[in-house]
Design a protein around this motif. Sequence first.
Motif, mmCIF file in Angstrom:
data_model
loop_
_atom_site.group_PDB
_atom_site.id
_atom_site.type_symbol
_atom_site.label_atom_id
_atom_site.label_comp_id
_atom_site.label_asym_id
_atom_site.label_seq_id
_atom_site.Cartn_x
_atom_site.Cartn_y
_atom_site.Cartn_z
ATOM 1 N N TYR A 1 0.822 -1.208 0.000
ATOM 2 C CA TYR A 1 0.000 0.000 0.000
ATOM 3 C C TYR A 1 0.856 1.258 0.000
ATOM 4 C CZ TYR A 1 -4.684 -1.886 0.153
ATOM 5 O OH TYR A 1 -5.859 -2.471 -0.204
ATOM 6 N N THR A 2 1.996 1.224 0.698
ATOM 7 C CA THR A 2 2.881 2.397 0.692
ATOM 8 C C THR A 2 3.327 2.693 -0.738
ATOM 9 O OG1 THR A 2 3.688 1.710 2.859
ATOM 10 C CG2 THR A 2 4.961 3.374 1.699
ATOM 11 N N ALA A 3 3.795 1.651 -1.424
ATOM 12 C CA ALA A 3 4.252 1.847 -2.802
ATOM 13 C C ALA A 3 3.101 2.351 -3.674
ATOM 14 C CB ALA A 3 4.803 0.542 -3.364
ATOM 15 N N ALA B 1 8.471 1.738 0.899
ATOM 16 C CA ALA B 1 7.664 0.542 1.164
ATOM 17 C C ALA B 1 8.385 -0.401 2.119
ATOM 18 C CB ALA B 1 7.350 -0.179 -0.138
ATOM 19 N N ALA B 2 9.714 -0.396 2.066
ATOM 20 C CA ALA B 2 10.465 -1.241 2.997
ATOM 21 C C ALA B 2 10.603 -0.547 4.352
ATOM 22 C CB ALA B 2 11.840 -1.568 2.422
ATOM 23 N N LEU C 1 11.063 -5.135 7.441
ATOM 24 C CA LEU C 1 11.668 -4.451 6.291
ATOM 25 C C LEU C 1 11.572 -5.320 5.043
ATOM 26 C CD1 LEU C 1 14.993 -2.977 7.758
ATOM 27 C CD2 LEU C 1 13.102 -1.671 6.809
ATOM 28 N N LEU C 2 11.967 -6.590 5.207
ATOM 29 C CA LEU C 2 11.940 -7.490 4.050
ATOM 30 C C LEU C 2 10.511 -7.715 3.571
ATOM 31 C CD1 LEU C 2 14.651 -10.232 4.584
ATOM 32 C CD2 LEU C 2 14.721 -8.171 3.213
ATOM 33 N N GLY D 1 6.354 -6.547 -0.353
ATOM 34 C CA GLY D 1 5.036 -5.980 -0.633
ATOM 35 C C GLY D 1 5.117 -4.913 -1.717
ATOM 36 N N GLY D 2 6.156 -4.064 -1.630
ATOM 37 C CA GLY D 2 6.348 -3.027 -2.642
ATOM 38 C C GLY D 2 6.564 -3.651 -4.015
ATOM 39 N N LEU D 3 7.423 -4.657 -4.064
ATOM 40 C CA LEU D 3 7.681 -5.347 -5.332
ATOM 41 C C LEU D 3 6.392 -5.951 -5.887
ATOM 42 C CD1 LEU D 3 11.044 -7.138 -4.450
ATOM 43 C CD2 LEU D 3 10.716 -5.388 -6.204
#
Lengths: 291, 326
Positions: free
Chosen positions: B67-69, B87-88, B214-215, B220-222
């Motif tokens: 969601y951040t990305a 996102a991380a 973080l990972l 999630g961003g990817l």
Amino acid sequence: MGEQLLQLLLTGLTLGSIYSIIALTLVTTFNVTGILNLAQGEFVVIGALIAVSLQGTGMPMAVVFLVSVILVGILGGLLERLTINRARGASSLGMLIITIGLSISLRGLALLIWGTDTYSLPAFSQGGSIMIGGAALNPQSIWIFALVAVTLAGLYGFFEHTFWGKAVKASVYNQTGARLQGINLNTISLLAFVSAGGLGAAAGVSIGPITMVTYDMGFMLGVKGFVAAAIGGLSNVGGAVIGGILLGILESFSSGLISSGLKDAISIIILLGVLLIRPEGIIGAIRERKI
Amino acid sequence: MHLKNHKGLILLLFLLVIPLKIDSNYLYSTLVIIAIYSIVVQGLGILMGYAGQVSFGHAAFFGLGGYTAAILTTRFQWPTLLALLAAAILPGIIAAIIGRQTLKLRELYLALATLGFGILVHIIFNEGGELTGGPSGMSGIPNLTIGIISFDNDQKFYLLVWFMLLLILVGIYNLVHSRTGRALCSIRESEYAAENAGVDCARLKLQAFIFSALLAGLAGGLYAFYVSFISPSPFSFHTSVQFVLMAVIGGLGTFWGPLLGAVVVVSLNELLREIVPLLIPGAGGEYQIIIYGIILVGLMIFQPKGLSSIGRYFRLPLKKELKPEG
């Protein structure tokens, strides 16, 4: 306004009673076997769904209730024998994953048999709502209160006045000691899951007339049961009952006065709050009583 | 690190070149999903397998990253690489905030608390209104662009995620063979003994938790950039369970476990989808769910230490338990 509040209170009490029963079964299983049964919500749903099918054949509601309780009790026992009993000695994480696997399979089974339809069950007794100070009380709620009372009385009678009840109590206090006295822990674990299944079904059939029944409502019901049990400290029977009722009332008020979409969020926030601030449970003031 | 310790990694590198010869979008998308899940499970593997702390809420960090990305690129027009970084980082910050209190809890209580956190975040995604797009989610996430390269097809994305995974594997290899890695192991074995040996357990557990968040956020961003559409449903409790499963099925505390677990669980899902209708004509997704649950239970009963331990029977170098090196 006063009437609305009273109405919300009555709704909350009804909902809370159901949470109480689920929490009771969770706590009993946890005390006896050390397993947190994440499939408990599925027992509730399958109980309700079996009742839906039985009721379709024209059986009277009392028979439907009994048959459903017995069938799901057998299901609980069967699952214990097939899985939990074979995994004796697994870590608590392993056991948790097993119950998650069971809940996934049971949900799939429910989906297979009953589909995604929404069902409803007829009330146990005919007649309209009872008016109390301007608020309507569904007669089904009275049946649910009675179920909680009977369950509590039954548990009390079982633990205080029967040989097996005392054996279970002994094994909770000291497993090794109990085993040395010739108490068979295997049987006790089986007993715990049979009663968890039966009581879960009882809760399911009772709540069916008030809320609709769908195959996938078990998970959230189970979570509510955990929240209630956690409020009571996870191993405290009295705490679980009070926790369930508190949770039901809080949910009813928050969905009635704030927003119904956040109803589930409220119970999770309570869960996190309790776990982080007082992991031993809010009702720690009530004297620690495991059974 | 010595080359000879890395036969597995080099082998993996070679295996990764093979699919480049094959032109199948289905294969690529499956491999991308495996790599993305595997990145989450790498972090979770450190948290569960080494620090010995369970989390049933990692789908939340995974979703927060996604969601951040999505929000930063579509609502605020951030450059994609910067959004991926955010996102991380954001899930990492959230983990840092909630971790200290949460990680004081033990076993079942920790499982319950992380489960609650996961459900709460999932509700927020659903009820987020304008910001998250509610239950229907949000679409139109741009392609990830690094420098002049735009990752606009499956093959490019495949190379990107597996390259990242490889970097993470090397990093984790070094981590678990370092002083910190051994300290983490000591927490898993006994917190009291670890404290007595001078290990700051609370701090290390928190670091492992943040690292895993973080990972998960990165993955999630990817995921958001890969699918270009995001909605709450892939970040539910079910996904958290899948992550735990992958970690456990692969074998906790083993180097190849998380990757193996991701490969097995994703392939199992795909296989069940293909095979079940062949065995039972007209069968829907229900059978798939039932069989999935049964396999899960069976694995826990018959192979509670995960699949990596099977390697021993075949003398495969799959199991690489951490042993302190002199």
